[in-house]
Design a protein around this motif. Sequence first.
Motif, mmCIF file in Angstrom:
data_model
loop_
_atom_site.group_PDB
_atom_site.id
_atom_site.type_symbol
_atom_site.label_atom_id
_atom_site.label_comp_id
_atom_site.label_asym_id
_atom_site.label_seq_id
_atom_site.Cartn_x
_atom_site.Cartn_y
_atom_site.Cartn_z
ATOM 1 N N ILE A 1 14.976 -4.527 -0.107
ATOM 2 C CA ILE A 1 13.961 -4.617 0.869
ATOM 3 C C ILE A 1 13.102 -3.385 1.072
ATOM 4 O O ILE A 1 11.921 -3.237 0.991
ATOM 5 C CB ILE A 1 14.749 -4.782 2.274
ATOM 6 N N PHE A 2 13.760 -2.238 0.803
ATOM 7 C CA PHE A 2 12.931 -0.648 0.748
ATOM 8 C C PHE A 2 12.170 -0.790 -0.404
ATOM 9 O O PHE A 2 10.959 -0.358 -0.106
ATOM 10 C CB PHE A 2 13.934 0.516 0.793
ATOM 11 N N VAL A 3 12.494 -1.319 -1.549
ATOM 12 C CA VAL A 3 11.629 -1.336 -2.651
ATOM 13 C C VAL A 3 10.559 -1.992 -2.664
ATOM 14 O O VAL A 3 9.446 -1.765 -2.838
ATOM 15 C CB VAL A 3 12.641 -1.720 -4.081
ATOM 16 N N PHE A 4 10.746 -3.144 -1.982
ATOM 17 C CA PHE A 4 9.675 -4.210 -1.824
ATOM 18 C C PHE A 4 8.611 -3.747 -0.872
ATOM 19 O O PHE A 4 7.421 -3.711 -1.294
ATOM 20 C CB PHE A 4 10.418 -5.550 -1.163
ATOM 21 N N LEU A 5 8.960 -3.308 0.402
ATOM 22 C CA LEU A 5 8.204 -2.819 1.288
ATOM 23 C C LEU A 5 7.514 -1.531 0.757
ATOM 24 O O LEU A 5 6.269 -1.333 0.769
ATOM 25 C CB LEU A 5 8.899 -2.484 2.613
ATOM 26 N N GLY A 6 8.135 -0.388 0.392
ATOM 27 C CA GLY A 6 7.705 0.628 -0.167
ATOM 28 C C GLY A 6 6.847 0.407 -1.370
ATOM 29 O O GLY A 6 5.647 1.017 -1.473
ATOM 30 N N PHE A 7 7.019 -0.456 -2.401
ATOM 31 C CA PHE A 7 6.254 -0.656 -3.509
ATOM 32 C C PHE A 7 4.771 -1.327 -2.705
ATOM 33 O O PHE A 7 3.755 -0.861 -3.280
ATOM 34 C CB PHE A 7 6.885 -1.669 -4.194
ATOM 35 N N PHE B 1 -0.681 -1.356 -2.708
ATOM 36 C CA PHE B 1 -1.567 -2.383 -2.101
ATOM 37 C C PHE B 1 -2.865 -1.412 -1.895
ATOM 38 O O PHE B 1 -3.889 -1.838 -2.212
ATOM 39 C CB PHE B 1 -1.293 -3.173 -1.041
ATOM 40 N N PRO B 2 -2.531 -0.257 -1.246
ATOM 41 C CA PRO B 2 -3.914 0.657 -0.897
ATOM 42 C C PRO B 2 -4.756 0.945 -2.110
ATOM 43 O O PRO B 2 -5.881 1.094 -2.102
ATOM 44 C CB PRO B 2 -3.288 1.601 -0.324
ATOM 45 N N GLN B 3 -4.065 0.996 -3.174
ATOM 46 C CA GLN B 3 -4.943 1.393 -4.510
ATOM 47 C C GLN B 3 -5.581 0.309 -4.949
ATOM 48 O O GLN B 3 -6.650 0.657 -5.595
ATOM 49 C CB GLN B 3 -3.868 1.646 -5.486
ATOM 50 N N PHE B 4 -5.392 -1.093 -4.662
ATOM 51 C CA PHE B 4 -6.560 -2.166 -4.983
ATOM 52 C C PHE B 4 -7.700 -1.678 -4.309
ATOM 53 O O PHE B 4 -8.739 -1.843 -4.673
ATOM 54 C CB PHE B 4 -6.080 -3.263 -4.508
ATOM 55 N N LEU B 5 -7.663 -1.230 -2.784
ATOM 56 C CA LEU B 5 -8.643 -1.265 -1.985
ATOM 57 C C LEU B 5 -9.645 0.022 -2.665
ATOM 58 O O LEU B 5 -10.763 -0.057 -2.667
ATOM 59 C CB LEU B 5 -8.401 -0.969 -0.700
ATOM 60 N N LEU B 6 -8.779 1.092 -3.048
ATOM 61 C CA LEU B 6 -9.419 2.137 -3.426
ATOM 62 C C LEU B 6 -10.199 1.966 -4.722
ATOM 63 O O LEU B 6 -11.165 2.703 -4.790
ATOM 64 C CB LEU B 6 -8.352 3.338 -3.540
ATOM 65 N N GLY B 7 -9.515 1.166 -5.662
ATOM 66 C CA GLY B 7 -10.288 0.886 -6.846
ATOM 67 C C GLY B 7 -11.594 0.051 -6.535
ATOM 68 O O GLY B 7 -12.626 0.550 -7.097
ATOM 69 N N TYR B 8 -11.466 -0.849 -5.567
ATOM 70 C CA TYR B 8 -12.610 -1.595 -5.352
ATOM 71 C C TYR B 8 -13.953 -0.504 -4.547
ATOM 72 O O TYR B 8 -15.109 -0.731 -5.006
ATOM 73 C CB TYR B 8 -12.557 -2.789 -4.643
ATOM 74 N N LEU B 9 -13.429 0.312 -4.099
ATOM 75 C CA LEU B 9 -14.352 1.333 -3.511
ATOM 76 C C LEU B 9 -14.813 2.333 -4.544
ATOM 77 O O LEU B 9 -15.779 2.763 -4.322
ATOM 78 C CB LEU B 9 -13.650 2.065 -2.274
ATOM 79 N N GLY B 10 -14.303 2.267 -5.581
ATOM 80 C CA GLY B 10 -14.760 3.024 -6.554
ATOM 81 C C GLY B 10 -14.061 4.532 -7.008
ATOM 82 O O GLY B 10 -14.436 5.176 -7.696
#
Lengths: 332, 550
Positions: free
Chosen positions: B433-439, B444-453
Amino acid sequence: MPKDLQLFPDSAATGAAGVDANYLYILAVSVFFAVGISLAILYFALRYKRKSEADVPKPIHGSIALELTWTIIPFLLAMTMFVGGAVVFFRNYQAPANSMEMFVVGKQWMWKIQHPSGVREINELHVPLNRPVKLTMTTEDVIHSFYIPAFRIKKDVVPGQYSTMWFEANKVGKYHLFCAEYCGTQHSGMIGSVYVMEEADYEAWLSGSVRGETMQQAGERLFNRLGCATCHKADNSGRGPTLVDLFGKPVKLQNGMSVIADEGYLRESVLKPSAKIVSGYAIEMPTFQGQISEEGLLQVISYIKSLSKSAQTAAPAPAAAPAPDAAKKGGN
Amino acid sequence: MSSAVNTLPMPENVGESYLTKGKGVMSWLLTKDHKRIALLYLLSITFMSLLGGFFAALIRLELITPGGDLLSAESYNKTFTMHGVIMVFFILIPATPAVLGNFLMPIMIGARDLALPRINLLSWYIYVLGAAFTLFSMLSGGVDTGWTFYTPYSSTYANSAVITAALGAFISGFSSILTGLNFIVTVHKMRAPGMTWFRLPLFVWAHYATALVQILGTPVVAMTILLVALERLFGFSFFNPNTGGDPILFQHMFWFYSHPAVYIMILPAMGVISELVTCFSRKKVFGYSFIAMSSVSIAVIGFIIWGHHMYVSGQSVYAGMVFSILTFIVAIPSAVKVFNWTATLYKGSISYDAPMLYAFGFFGLFLIGGLTGLFCANVAVDLHIHDTYFIVAHFHYIMVGGAIMGYLGGLHFWWPKITGRTYPELAGRISAIFVFLGFNLTFFPQFLLGYLGMPRRYHAYPEEFQILNMMSSAGASVLAIGYTLPMIYFVWSLFAGPKASANPWGAKGLEWTIPSPPPLENFTEIPIVTEEAYAYAPEEAEEHEVKHHV
């Protein structure tokens, strides 16, 4: 303190809508499948939770009908995504004929930009609103990548060749310019700003900037200084072929092939004259590798382009009456 | 079949555990037993992952703030390079095949060892040598090219220990080739009587497909690295445009291997998932042959899509489109696998033991990783997200989320078999559970960062990206707990864990028919296989279903 959380980037060029549309379409399909499959897994996990150690569920081998369904439907969806992307990609590749031209040279770790009028900038790019702009780019050292997130566009800048990209800004403002291809120690410092300005502000900015000669004039001066004019004359009487009316036309080569005289061909002919020899001429021209900078090359090419009539008709519109004290919205 | 090997005279003390038969360090360092070699790999890969994880932690610490204040730009670049080189070449590529594959594949097909035991040991020594070169490059100043070694930066401009680091990757490649070769020969020649191709566990199919990629792809990256070294050391010109080379050629050669390398990482993990899903739902896998063939088609199509790493590099616009359509096509067999696994759960008898929680976690992360691959395959979206954090997030979801989730799930599943001890089940579930949530919190925020450029490999970044970076770094600490827990309780279980029975999960498969831990020779008598894989239900019921569904 950190700035406010932003989830979607600014958009400031005509090309951005196509990219965003593809993004949102794939996002919608992905969310549908991700949620659907997750719910199915969750439902099965709860519904068919093991009740007793003696449970022996009936085996199910599979189903051809289901396999075909979940192969063909995702395949068709994937193909719509491919087509959506390809259309935008192709449009992005073809710069409009009336584009304003600018020139970019990357080096560790800065962007050097020249406007045709001779204005130069470093790590800043000023462009007018609602005018297509075509960038011709190269680098003095390693690979860089010219990236403007608000325009949804990037292109690698590769040593030894010209890359091009174009955009048409449609929103006044200041936007990030990044180097997106890792290029060494100060890679993350190879950043700058793009200023999108109203046409009048842009002209005001141009006229207010320190300007020597135009790129064409600088190119002509180099052309004479390096002695190009001794062989490349206005008619075909020189030892080399004439460069008048050459740009954009097909050139017949000694080996029977034919190439279009574009920027890449001109660049190669200056640096490696023996690579492509014009039919009817001998290999007499020396290489100019090491004697001319990337920026100088772009100037000489500008000059050669100015020698052909077609280029003159497509030249950028002359500056509208500049107003030196006009408001500079885009910043300067 | 391998009657010659299988009828060799039995050694003495038949049936003694491989762990106790042969004592002392030399009995391990000179062992030809696939099970002991698997453990040697387990130890060395775990050691390397601590190192790779340390560098990951440094990266996330640096990126908490927008200014480059923790490390200098140069150290930061060396940090992410070492993180990438170690994780890709020394963990993700070998982890599942060299540890779980090595240990289990011979047993699953009813063999006493791999076909080429000495080659197997050699492959481990080559791995260690490669790792030693890489560690040496780190000690001698580090390397700052990124794990992709792009030219002409790596060949001409970088002032760091490029040669030693690249040689480390070059050498470790041979370890991978030899493992692949060994697996292919073994599957062809060592199957027990009755173990036909379509009775093979899907784990074996996945490793077979992986092995094909290993032996066909790895030599190309070896050549590429060699050319970079020649150019750097002796001034040859392959990739330097000033002397007639072409920097883009490097990218073609590099990605011709390095894209399929992703399948070397994920296919074996997919094989593990097929074993877990069937065991913990006590059910025959849905669409066996479709899952098996999807592995093979992923391996084959995977070889002709490398150009999707180069949409913006200046290859022709038409090449970009061809690579795009092929990339969309390779998504289909992966989707087919997910659908079949989901269907396997239908009307199963599902338990939530730690390995199954890892499998559920795999589904979640692989779904996100796979679906975000569609964004990257799309030539228009890629114009924007190429070389941004979107890509970083995407490949971590596949290569770490998917591959390591599978690897850890498998490690938990077969731990009782490998060691003869059981780990604490509750701790296992908590770690999953820790691995799944931590991952998810990390990436996931990095997808948003990437689309922000936000571009990747940035030591410092504009302020507006800070909140998402802080979330990512916070997630990384949760993830670190998830990855550290198993190391603690696995070691604990070696000494204090309850003894494991031969088949603690009630699983099917030949490995569960022999004692835990297995005897040195695996099988005192070579088994004769009479049933298909995953025959959890009695034969009659199965016959009945066959008529209905096929």
